[in-house]
Motif scaffolding. Structure first.
Motif, PDB file in Angstrom:
ATOM      1  N   GLU A  45       0.816  -1.218   0.000  1.00 24.08           N
ATOM      2  CA  GLU A  45       0.000   0.000   0.000  1.00 24.08           C
ATOM      3  C   GLU A  45       0.848   1.265   0.000  1.00 24.08           C
ATOM      4  OE1 GLU A  45      -2.920  -0.355   3.093  1.00 24.08           O
ATOM      5  OE2 GLU A  45      -3.878  -2.086   2.167  1.00 24.08           O
ATOM      6  N   SER A  46       1.958   1.231  -0.729  1.00 23.54           N
ATOM      7  CA  SER A  46       2.806   2.428  -0.840  1.00 23.54           C
ATOM      8  C   SER A  46       2.147   3.429  -1.786  1.00 23.54           C
ATOM      9  CB  SER A  46       4.184   2.041  -1.384  1.00 23.54           C
ATOM     10  OG  SER A  46       4.068   1.646  -2.742  1.00 23.54           O
ATOM     11  N   GLN A  47       2.635   4.655  -1.743  1.00 21.37           N
ATOM     12  CA  GLN A  47       2.138   5.711  -2.642  1.00 21.37           C
ATOM     13  C   GLN A  47       2.308   5.268  -4.100  1.00 21.37           C
ATOM     14  OE1 GLN A  47       0.707   8.357  -1.493  1.00 21.37           O
ATOM     15  NE2 GLN A  47       0.372   9.306  -3.496  1.00 21.37           N
ATOM     16  N   LEU A  48       3.495   4.734  -4.403  1.00 18.40           N
ATOM     17  CA  LEU A  48       3.788   4.265  -5.760  1.00 18.40           C
ATOM     18  C   LEU A  48       2.802   3.159  -6.157  1.00 18.40           C
ATOM     19  CD1 LEU A  48       7.397   3.398  -6.935  1.00 18.40           C
ATOM     20  CD2 LEU A  48       5.438   2.049  -7.620  1.00 18.40           C
ATOM     21  N   GLY A  49       2.540   2.252  -5.220  1.00 20.79           N
ATOM     22  CA  GLY A  49       1.626   1.146  -5.495  1.00 20.79           C
ATOM     23  C   GLY A  49       0.216   1.638  -5.793  1.00 20.79           C
ATOM     24  N   LEU A  50      -0.225   2.618  -5.030  1.00 26.76           N
ATOM     25  CA  LEU A  50      -1.585   3.145  -5.236  1.00 26.76           C
ATOM     26  C   LEU A  50      -1.726   3.754  -6.620  1.00 26.76           C
ATOM     27  CD1 LEU A  50      -2.301   4.810  -1.758  1.00 26.76           C
ATOM     28  CD2 LEU A  50      -3.401   2.794  -2.753  1.00 26.76           C
ATOM     29  N   GLN A  51      -0.675   4.477  -7.045  1.00 28.40           N
ATOM     30  CA  GLN A  51      -0.734   5.109  -8.375  1.00 28.40           C
ATOM     31  C   GLN A  51      -0.659   4.067  -9.481  1.00 28.40           C
ATOM     32  OE1 GLN A  51       2.529   7.839  -8.081  1.00 28.40           O
ATOM     33  NE2 GLN A  51       1.324   9.367  -6.973  1.00 28.40           N
ATOM     34  N   ALA A  52       0.191   3.070  -9.288  1.00 28.91           N
ATOM     35  CA  ALA A  52       0.365   2.054 -10.328  1.00 28.91           C
ATOM     36  C   ALA A  52      -0.893   1.206 -10.476  1.00 28.91           C
ATOM     37  CB  ALA A  52       1.558   1.159  -9.988  1.00 28.91           C
ATOM     38  N   LYS A  53      -1.569   0.949  -9.371  1.00 28.08           N
ATOM     39  CA  LYS A  53      -2.718   0.031  -9.389  1.00 28.08           C
ATOM     40  C   LYS A  53      -3.793   0.474 -10.375  1.00 28.08           C
ATOM     41  CE  LYS A  53      -5.942  -2.435  -6.332  1.00 28.08           C
ATOM     42  NZ  LYS A  53      -6.673  -2.891  -7.484  1.00 28.08           N
ATOM     43  N   GLU A  54      -4.075   1.769 -10.384  1.00 25.64           N
ATOM     44  CA  GLU A  54      -5.125   2.274 -11.278  1.00 25.64           C
ATOM     45  C   GLU A  54      -4.794   1.975 -12.735  1.00 25.64           C
ATOM     46  OE1 GLU A  54      -6.750   6.249 -11.205  1.00 25.64           O
ATOM     47  OE2 GLU A  54      -6.428   6.242  -9.013  1.00 25.64           O
ATOM     48  N   LEU A  55      -3.527   2.222 -13.097  1.00 20.24           N
ATOM     49  CA  LEU A  55      -3.110   1.989 -14.484  1.00 20.24           C
ATOM     50  C   LEU A  55      -3.110   0.501 -14.802  1.00 20.24           C
ATOM     51  CD1 LEU A  55      -0.214   4.587 -14.478  1.00 20.24           C
ATOM     52  CD2 LEU A  55      -2.268   4.690 -15.905  1.00 20.24           C
ATOM     53  N   MET A  56      -2.595  -0.301 -13.875  1.00 19.25           N
ATOM     54  CA  MET A  56      -2.523  -1.748 -14.114  1.00 19.25           C
ATOM     55  C   MET A  56      -3.924  -2.339 -14.246  1.00 19.25           C
ATOM     56  SD  MET A  56       0.629  -2.552 -11.532  1.00 19.25           S
ATOM     57  CE  MET A  56       0.780  -4.322 -11.746  1.00 19.25           C
ATOM     58  N   ASP A  57      -4.844  -1.861 -13.421  1.00 18.63           N
ATOM     59  CA  ASP A  57      -6.215  -2.376 -13.487  1.00 18.63           C
ATOM     60  C   ASP A  57      -6.904  -1.975 -14.788  1.00 18.63           C
ATOM     61  OD1 ASP A  57      -6.040  -3.718 -11.138  1.00 18.63           O
ATOM     62  OD2 ASP A  57      -7.123  -2.249  -9.924  1.00 18.63           O
ATOM     63  N   ALA A  58      -6.398  -0.930 -15.439  1.00 19.66           N
ATOM     64  CA  ALA A  58      -6.969  -0.523 -16.726  1.00 19.66           C
ATOM     65  C   ALA A  58      -6.212  -1.171 -17.881  1.00 19.66           C
ATOM     66  CB  ALA A  58      -6.922   0.997 -16.846  1.00 19.66           C
ATOM     67  N   ASP A 139      -6.282 -10.061 -14.936  1.00 20.81           N
ATOM     68  CA  ASP A 139      -6.424 -11.281 -15.735  1.00 20.81           C
ATOM     69  C   ASP A 139      -7.873 -11.770 -15.798  1.00 20.81           C
ATOM     70  OD1 ASP A 139      -3.732 -11.476 -16.303  1.00 20.81           O
ATOM     71  OD2 ASP A 139      -3.309 -12.937 -14.730  1.00 20.81           O
ATOM     72  N   GLN A 140      -8.799 -11.024 -15.205  1.00 24.20           N
ATOM     73  CA  GLN A 140     -10.149 -11.568 -15.085  1.00 24.20           C
ATOM     74  C   GLN A 140     -11.159 -10.982 -16.056  1.00 24.20           C
ATOM     75  OE1 GLN A 140     -11.247 -11.695 -10.934  1.00 24.20           O
ATOM     76  NE2 GLN A 140      -9.278 -12.582 -10.374  1.00 24.20           N
ATOM     77  N   ASP A 141     -10.736 -10.020 -16.840  1.00 21.39           N
ATOM     78  CA  ASP A 141     -11.680  -9.312 -17.700  1.00 21.39           C
ATOM     79  C   ASP A 141     -11.089  -9.242 -19.106  1.00 21.39           C
ATOM     80  OD1 ASP A 141     -13.603  -6.330 -17.290  1.00 21.39           O
ATOM     81  OD2 ASP A 141     -12.684  -7.008 -19.165  1.00 21.39           O
ATOM     82  N   GLU A 142     -11.837  -9.790 -20.058  1.00 23.63           N
ATOM     83  CA  GLU A 142     -11.279  -9.902 -21.412  1.00 23.63           C
ATOM     84  C   GLU A 142     -10.961  -8.536 -22.016  1.00 23.63           C
ATOM     85  OE1 GLU A 142     -12.982 -12.942 -23.893  1.00 23.63           O
ATOM     86  OE2 GLU A 142     -12.205 -11.975 -25.707  1.00 23.63           O
ATOM     87  N   SER A 143     -11.748  -7.496 -21.678  1.00 22.76           N
ATOM     88  CA  SER A 143     -11.465  -6.192 -22.299  1.00 22.76           C
ATOM     89  C   SER A 143     -10.155  -5.614 -21.740  1.00 22.76           C
ATOM     90  CB  SER A 143     -12.632  -5.225 -22.118  1.00 22.76           C
ATOM     91  OG  SER A 143     -12.752  -4.870 -20.768  1.00 22.76           O
ATOM     92  N   ILE A 144      -9.854  -5.865 -20.463  1.00 21.64           N
ATOM     93  CA  ILE A 144      -8.566  -5.397 -19.895  1.00 21.64           C
ATOM     94  C   ILE A 144      -7.420  -6.167 -20.539  1.00 21.64           C
ATOM     95  CG2 ILE A 144      -7.156  -5.239 -17.794  1.00 21.64           C
ATOM     96  CD1 ILE A 144      -9.752  -4.941 -16.206  1.00 21.64           C
ATOM     97  N   GLU A 151      -1.514  -2.454 -25.798  1.00 19.85           N
ATOM     98  CA  GLU A 151      -0.349  -1.698 -25.299  1.00 19.85           C
ATOM     99  C   GLU A 151       0.942  -2.391 -25.746  1.00 19.85           C
ATOM    100  OE1 GLU A 151      -1.066   1.407 -24.143  1.00 19.85           O
ATOM    101  OE2 GLU A 151      -0.471   1.150 -22.041  1.00 19.85           O
ATOM    102  N   TYR A 152       0.942  -3.719 -25.647  1.00 21.61           N
ATOM    103  CA  TYR A 152       2.118  -4.487 -26.066  1.00 21.61           C
ATOM    104  C   TYR A 152       2.396  -4.257 -27.553  1.00 21.61           C
ATOM    105  CZ  TYR A 152       5.006  -8.321 -27.613  1.00 21.61           C
ATOM    106  OH  TYR A 152       6.008  -9.047 -28.217  1.00 21.61           O
ATOM    107  N   THR A 153       1.338  -4.380 -28.369  1.00 24.98           N
ATOM    108  CA  THR A 153       1.525  -4.290 -29.821  1.00 24.98           C
ATOM    109  C   THR A 153       2.030  -2.906 -30.233  1.00 24.98           C
ATOM    110  OG1 THR A 153      -0.278  -5.852 -30.036  1.00 24.98           O
ATOM    111  CG2 THR A 153       0.358  -4.699 -32.032  1.00 24.98           C
ATOM    112  N   THR A 154       1.479  -1.855 -29.616  1.00 27.18           N
ATOM    113  CA  THR A 154       1.858  -0.510 -30.062  1.00 27.18           C
ATOM    114  C   THR A 154       3.162  -0.035 -29.429  1.00 27.18           C
ATOM    115  OG1 THR A 154       0.455   0.469 -28.359  1.00 27.18           O
ATOM    116  CG2 THR A 154      -0.509   0.207 -30.540  1.00 27.18           C
TER     117      THR A 154
END
Ligand code: ADP
Length: 190
Positions: A45-58, A139-144, A151-154
């Motif tokens: 639950e670090s500051q860095l983790g909180l910021q990264a989580k939003e992007l990773m979840d998207a 890993d649980q949502d096909e659209s994510i 992101e990988y391809t581009t």
């Protein structure tokens, strides 16, 4: 003896993490996975983790400066390593260039970039399967998942050209049994 620095490359679900575990054991390398490092920050639950989580979840990449800082710290903590496996890093040209600068400064360049190749529909099947047991929300949502592959391809796949230009790119068939794929990687390392 010169160090063995391997970039294990490939789209989400290609098997980078699984194969890294075999290779670190076989060659005595230190595993540097930016995904694992980011998930550890989220757990703490670090500051860095909180910021990264939003992007990773998207399904988006986190900023270059964040992952570069994490890799730099880990490399400095393992100055006596026989070499590193970079797993999930670099993912952008800026990350690849900074990594080269860091390694050139120590005269310990990347040995090879091994790219695991797996068809997209197989990746989605694997990731949804992993999501059912790993608890990883991305890993649980096909659209994510599709967003991560986009992101990988581009942003990430163009690094094949970056390492090709250095004569370091090697394509590896990432479909088969775990042992078969490890065998192909070991052969490519030579
Ligand atoms: P996968 O390869 O299965 O997508 P990772 O654990 O490597 O899994 O990455 C999970 C997420 O962490 C990525 O979708 C991205 O948001 C973030 N991430 C990991 N490594 C990087 C990186 N080098 N640059 C930017 N974002 C990263």
């Amino acid at each position: 003896m010169s160090k063995l620095n391997i970039v294990l490359f490939g789209p989400p679900g290609a098997g980078k993490g699984t194969q890294s575990n075999f290779l670190i054991e076989r060659y005595g390398l230190v595993h540097l996975s930016t995904g694992d490092l980011l998930r550890a920050e989220i757990k703490a639950e670090s500051q860095l983790g909180l910021q990264a989580k939003e992007l990773m979840d998207a399904g988006q990449l986190v900023p270059d400066a964040v992952v570069i800082g994490m890799i730099r710290n880990k490399m400095e903590a393992h100055l006596d390593a026989k070499g590193f496996i970079f797993d999930g890093f670099p993912r952008t040209k800026a990350q690849a260039e900074t990594l080269d600068e860091m390694l050139d400064a120590k005269s310990e360049p990347i040995t090879a970039m091994l790219a695991l190749e797996v068809p997209e529909e197989e990746l989605i099947k694997r990731l949804l399967g992993r999501g059912a047991t790993s608890g990883r929300s991305d890993d649980q949502d096909e659209s994510i998942i599709r967003n991560r592959i986009r992101e990988y391809t581009t942003k990430t796949a163009p690094l094949k050209d970056y390492y090709s230009a250095q004569g370091k790119f090697k394509a590896i068939n990432g479909v088969g049994s775990l042992e078969e794929i490890t065998g192909r990687l070991v052969e490519a390392i030579g």
